[in-house]
Design a protein around this motif. Structure first.
Motif, PDB file in Angstrom:
ATOM      1  N   LYS A 163      52.399  47.289  49.064  1.00 17.98           N
ATOM      2  CA  LYS A 163      52.256  48.157  47.894  1.00 17.98           C
ATOM      3  C   LYS A 163      53.138  47.669  46.753  1.00 17.98           C
ATOM      4  N   ARG A 164      54.382  47.320  47.058  1.00 16.28           N
ATOM      5  CA  ARG A 164      55.322  46.847  46.033  1.00 16.28           C
ATOM      6  C   ARG A 164      54.882  45.480  45.478  1.00 16.28           C
ATOM      7  N   ILE A 165      54.417  44.602  46.357  1.00 16.87           N
ATOM      8  CA  ILE A 165      53.988  43.269  45.923  1.00 16.87           C
ATOM      9  C   ILE A 165      52.778  43.357  45.004  1.00 16.87           C
ATOM     10  N   VAL A 166      51.818  44.186  45.357  1.00 14.84           N
ATOM     11  CA  VAL A 166      50.622  44.375  44.528  1.00 14.84           C
ATOM     12  C   VAL A 166      50.999  44.930  43.148  1.00 14.84           C
ATOM     13  N   ALA A 167      51.905  45.899  43.129  1.00 13.18           N
ATOM     14  CA  ALA A 167      52.334  46.494  41.856  1.00 13.18           C
ATOM     15  C   ALA A 167      53.008  45.459  40.962  1.00 13.18           C
ATOM     16  N   LEU A 168      53.841  44.594  41.541  1.00 20.31           N
ATOM     17  CA  LEU A 168      54.537  43.567  40.764  1.00 20.31           C
ATOM     18  C   LEU A 168      53.570  42.509  40.239  1.00 20.31           C
ATOM     19  N   ALA A 169      52.575  42.137  41.039  1.00 20.07           N
ATOM     20  CA  ALA A 169      51.572  41.167  40.579  1.00 20.07           C
ATOM     21  C   ALA A 169      50.806  41.732  39.391  1.00 20.07           C
ATOM     22  N   GLY A 170      50.479  43.038  39.442  1.00 18.22           N
ATOM     23  CA  GLY A 170      49.791  43.669  38.316  1.00 18.22           C
ATOM     24  C   GLY A 170      50.673  43.762  37.090  1.00 18.22           C
ATOM     25  N   LYS A 171      51.920  44.127  37.301  1.00 18.31           N
ATOM     26  CA  LYS A 171      52.877  44.252  36.199  1.00 18.31           C
ATOM     27  C   LYS A 171      53.037  42.928  35.449  1.00 18.31           C
ATOM     28  N   HIS A 172      53.094  41.831  36.172  1.00 18.95           N
ATOM     29  CA  HIS A 172      53.288  40.511  35.558  1.00 18.95           C
ATOM     30  C   HIS A 172      51.961  39.815  35.243  1.00 18.95           C
ATOM     31  N   ARG A 173      50.850  40.544  35.443  1.00 17.19           N
ATOM     32  CA  ARG A 173      49.507  40.043  35.114  1.00 17.19           C
ATOM     33  C   ARG A 173      49.238  38.690  35.796  1.00 17.19           C
ATOM     34  N   LEU A 174      49.587  38.623  37.060  1.00 18.91           N
ATOM     35  CA  LEU A 174      49.386  37.402  37.837  1.00 18.91           C
ATOM     36  C   LEU A 174      48.218  37.562  38.811  1.00 18.91           C
ATOM     37  N   PRO A 175      47.171  36.759  38.676  1.00 24.10           N
ATOM     38  CA  PRO A 175      46.113  36.776  39.691  1.00 24.10           C
ATOM     39  C   PRO A 175      46.708  36.439  41.049  1.00 24.10           C
ATOM     40  N   ALA A 176      46.325  37.192  42.057  1.00 25.45           N
ATOM     41  CA  ALA A 176      46.907  36.980  43.387  1.00 25.45           C
ATOM     42  C   ALA A 176      45.824  37.082  44.455  1.00 25.45           C
ATOM     43  N   ILE A 177      45.999  36.301  45.507  1.00 24.95           N
ATOM     44  CA  ILE A 177      45.130  36.421  46.678  1.00 24.95           C
ATOM     45  C   ILE A 177      46.014  36.647  47.894  1.00 24.95           C
ATOM     46  N   TYR A 178      45.580  37.560  48.759  1.00 19.35           N
ATOM     47  CA  TYR A 178      46.397  37.975  49.899  1.00 19.35           C
ATOM     48  C   TYR A 178      45.681  37.656  51.201  1.00 19.35           C
ATOM     49  N   PHE A 179      46.420  37.791  52.298  1.00 21.22           N
ATOM     50  CA  PHE A 179      45.893  37.380  53.599  1.00 21.22           C
ATOM     51  C   PHE A 179      45.248  38.513  54.388  1.00 21.22           C
ATOM     52  N   GLN A 180      45.359  39.766  53.887  1.00 19.34           N
ATOM     53  CA  GLN A 180      44.716  40.892  54.567  1.00 19.34           C
ATOM     54  C   GLN A 180      44.146  41.868  53.552  1.00 19.34           C
ATOM     55  N   LYS A 181      43.056  42.513  53.943  1.00 17.34           N
ATOM     56  CA  LYS A 181      42.374  43.451  53.047  1.00 17.34           C
ATOM     57  C   LYS A 181      43.233  44.657  52.693  1.00 17.34           C
ATOM     58  N   GLU A 182      44.258  44.935  53.506  1.00 15.41           N
ATOM     59  CA  GLU A 182      45.129  46.082  53.219  1.00 15.41           C
ATOM     60  C   GLU A 182      45.819  45.950  51.862  1.00 15.41           C
ATOM     61  N   PHE A 183      46.033  44.718  51.396  1.00 11.38           N
ATOM     62  CA  PHE A 183      46.600  44.513  50.059  1.00 11.38           C
ATOM     63  C   PHE A 183      45.622  44.999  48.983  1.00 11.38           C
ATOM     64  N   VAL A 184      44.349  44.713  49.190  1.00  8.84           N
ATOM     65  CA  VAL A 184      43.322  45.154  48.234  1.00  8.84           C
ATOM     66  C   VAL A 184      43.172  46.671  48.297  1.00  8.84           C
ATOM     67  N   ASP A 185      43.339  47.250  49.463  1.00  7.19           N
ATOM     68  CA  ASP A 185      43.306  48.715  49.595  1.00  7.19           C
ATOM     69  C   ASP A 185      44.381  49.358  48.726  1.00  7.19           C
TER      70      ASP A 185
END
Length: 346
Positions: free
Chosen positions: A253-275
């Protein structure tokens, strides 16, 4: 004509035939009693299963549910014929060996481990108690098993192919982000063999794709993660990803929020990040791995030996894209990429 009357034939008491009949009857009753008793003992046995995870109970809840549901389908019910001793390191990898030793002291019949570090800790703690992996990226490379086909020891289970899938994730980033030249990679600050195996694959992939890989070591507390993302921006990365690890999953949750805050496209290893609002994930269907791990637990509790059960690799994969997250950072996902996704969130 002589008429034969319908008289009942009886075995006279005290005769040899009467004695033999009584002995046979007594032996049959005794045999039946022994069988019923043995069956009752087997039915009444409660197996104790250790569950070792370096992440958090809340972060692993969905996967644990998948594991328990499959066990239930196979006839194993907590409180009836199994007891599960859960041990979560709560994002503190240094606690994993201590928790493994604790499970050994409890005389568990079997230990379920959720990744390479817990598997290594459990294997170091015991060479006799069966160990079932729910997901190890490269169990052969990590020294957990001799080979996938013939594990050869007390460890078996499932491999999630994380080192190989990291290359696929990097390919997706290059397809999605125009003129991508630098990729930021978040690494656990403690390193370890799991990260080393993934790094080897990622460095080779980055070189082949002519990308600069910026490796950023970080702990998973709030302050450290914020600093890691600031470092990524300073290094002018065009996208970001993490190594596949239970510690990063627990802080998704914290990692996703920081990626959005810094406007960085990100890809993760589990769908729970997208959730949690993340942009994309490409990886193994972990629910499937945990269900299949339950099948291995069932086999071992019924007498199978880990050395005789080949390590199985992941067969189901998920590619999920969140268009809402893409819009928030001003990113357009190409149609050719959308067509490859298993699920698109609009």
């Amino acid at each position: 004509m002589t008429e034969i009357s319908g008289q009942k034939s009886e075995i006279s008491r005290g005769s040899p035939l009467h004695t033999l009949f009584f002995v046979v009857l007594l032996f049959g009753a005794l045999l039946l009693t022994l069988c019923v008793s043995a069956q009752a003992q087997q039915t009444g046995k409660v197996f104790r299963i250790g569950f070792l995870d370096s992440s958090t109970a809340s972060g692993s809840a969905g996967l644990v549910d998948a594991f328990r549901q499959e066990l239930s389908k196979l006839g194993w019910m907590e409180g009836k014929n199994i007891a599960i001793e859960y041990r979560f390191a709560e994002q503190k990898p240094e606690r994993v060996p201590e928790l493994a030793a604790e499970l050994i002291r409890l005389n568990v019949n079997l230990i379920v481990v959720t990744g390479t570090p817990p598997a290594l800790a459990a294997k170091s703690a015991t060479s006799t108690i069966p160990i079932v992996m729910t997901n190890s990226g490269d169990p052969v490379g990590a020294g957990l098993v001799a080979s996938l086909a013939r594990p050869g020891g007390n460890v078996t289970g499932l491999s999630g192919l994380n080192p190989q899938l990291n290359t696929k994730r990097m390919e997706v980033l290059k397809d999605v982000v125009p003129k991508l030249s630098r990729v930021g990679l978040l690494l656990g600050s403690r390193g370890g063999i799991a990260d080393d195996l993934q790094l080897k694959e990622l460095r080779a992939a980055a070189q082949a794709m002519k990308l600069q890989l910026e490796e950023i070591k970080t702990q998973v507390d709030s302050e450290a993660l914020q600093s890691a993302f600031q470092s990524a921006k300073q290094k002018q990365v065009g996208a970001i990803m993490t190594t596949a690890s239970r510690t990063f999953l627990g802080e998704r949750k914290r990692i996703v929020a920081l990626a959005g805050k810094h406007r960085l496209p990100a890809i993760y290893f589990q769908k729970e990040f997208v959730d949690e609002g993340g942009l994309m994930s490409y990886g193994t269907d972990y629910d499937d791995l945990y269900r299949r791990a339950a099948v291995y637990v069932d086999k071992i509790l019924k007498g199978a030996k880990p050395a005789d059960l080949p390590v199985q690799q992941a067969t189901k994969f998920e590619f999920v894209i969140n268009l809402k997250a893409a819009k928030q950072i001003g990113l357009t996902i190409p149609v050719r990429v959308l067509e490859r996704a298993n699920k698109v969130i609009k």
